[in-house]
Scaffold this active site. Structure first.
Site, PDB file in Angstrom:
ATOM      1  N   SER A 114      32.503  48.199  41.134  1.00 13.16           N
ATOM      2  CA  SER A 114      33.816  48.425  41.719  1.00 13.16           C
ATOM      3  C   SER A 114      34.376  47.131  42.284  1.00 13.16           C
ATOM      4  CB  SER A 114      33.734  49.495  42.817  1.00 13.16           C
ATOM      5  OG  SER A 114      33.329  50.723  42.260  1.00 13.16           O
ATOM      6  N   HIS A 119      42.902  36.175  37.960  1.00 11.65           N
ATOM      7  CA  HIS A 119      42.812  34.736  37.717  1.00 11.65           C
ATOM      8  C   HIS A 119      44.101  34.310  37.021  1.00 11.65           C
ATOM      9  CE1 HIS A 119      38.544  35.156  38.608  1.00 11.65           C
ATOM     10  NE2 HIS A 119      38.500  36.130  37.710  1.00 11.65           N
ATOM     11  N   CYS A 142      34.049  52.913  40.028  1.00  8.37           N
ATOM     12  CA  CYS A 142      33.185  54.029  39.661  1.00  8.37           C
ATOM     13  C   CYS A 142      33.390  55.134  40.685  1.00  8.37           C
ATOM     14  CB  CYS A 142      31.720  53.604  39.588  1.00  8.37           C
ATOM     15  SG  CYS A 142      31.092  52.809  41.070  1.00  8.37           S
TER      16      CYS A 142
END
Length: 265
Positions: A114, A119, A142
């Protein structure tokens, strides 16, 4: 999100759901100084502080709790932000590395699954005058948290010319009878979860692998106004032939990125 018939699970929901974005902003700058100015401008627009605010809001939208935040601006350009998240609120004692090296197993279960990260990659080329800005974003969770809940928010925040999105569901979870379930909601396209205003703004195409629970959508902005793609250039000062040349250049660049291959003409 359209859910399947409610299931009683045995233990934690171990499905991992990942929503990945690759967004592009395109412009034309006809001098080295203008290209450098664009890189500086876009680098500042998407600096680590602003990106952190966007990702923290994303956490709020999907209902995730923040465990840790890392952000960094790079030289000469670019930025990264990574946020570790979990489904349930955690006390500081459970995530404090100095707490006699005892870390809750529920935290460890989330550290590799998780997370939300971004970027950025600004770039330009001196021969063509084309400048592009790319940002990669991944929201991976999750449990019952769904990254699809932040889909429209992220598209609106990034206001991009081209977007490629991939959604994947990995692993399986078991119900109380021991039967494996490889997905816990209905989906046949990422477009199912987009707002009508976004659908009206973009041309879109899907490439889905249903049996693998992989869904892919490419988006190209429909409206093309040359004025919006010129950096430090006055449209009125351009001759008709030059306008036509720049439009063809931008169109080729955008189609190549959209289709993911070089185009000869």
């Amino acid at each position: 999100m359209i859910k399947l018939q409610k299931l009683k699970l045995y233990g934690f929901n171990n499905l991992t759901k990942s929503l990945s974005f690759c967004i592009y902003d395109i412009c034309y700058a006809n001098t080295n100084d203008s290209r450098n100015s664009y890189i500086s401008y876009i680098d500042e627009q998407y600096n680590a502080i602003r990106l952190t605010k966007i990702l923290k809001k994303t956490c709020s939208i999907i209902g995730a709790n923040v465990l840790n935040i890392f952000h960094q601006d790079y030289e000469p350009q670019g930025a990264s932000v990574t946020i570790l998240v979990c489904e349930e609120p955690m006390s500081m004692e459970k995530i404090d590395a100095l707490n006699k090296n005892i870390v809750s197993s529920s935290v460890l279960a989330h550290l590799d699954k998780s997370h939300i990260c971004v970027h950025t990659y600004p770039e330009s080329h001196p021969q063509s005058g084309i400048c592009t800005f790319r940002a990669d974003i991944e929201v991976s969770t999750c449990g019952i948290i769904s990254p699809l809940n932040a889909l429209n928010y992220l598209i609106h925040q990034l206001e991009s010319d081209i977007v490629t999105i991939e959604y994947r569901v990995r692993g399986f979870t078991r119900d109380i009878h021991g039967i494996k379930h490889f997905i816990d909601h209905k989906i046949n396209s990422i477009q199912n979860f987009m707002s009508d205003d976004i659908k009206s703004m973009y041309d879109m195409v899907d490439v889905n692998v249903y049996q693998e629970n992989i869904f892919h959508t490419r988006m190209l902005l429909r409206e093309f106004n040359l004025k919006n793609y010129l950096f430090n250039i006055n449209l009125e000062n351009l001759e008709k032939e030059e306008r036509s040349y720049i439009m063809k250049l931008l169109s080729k660049e955008m189609r190549e990125i959209y289709y993911g291959r070089n185009i000869s003409r």
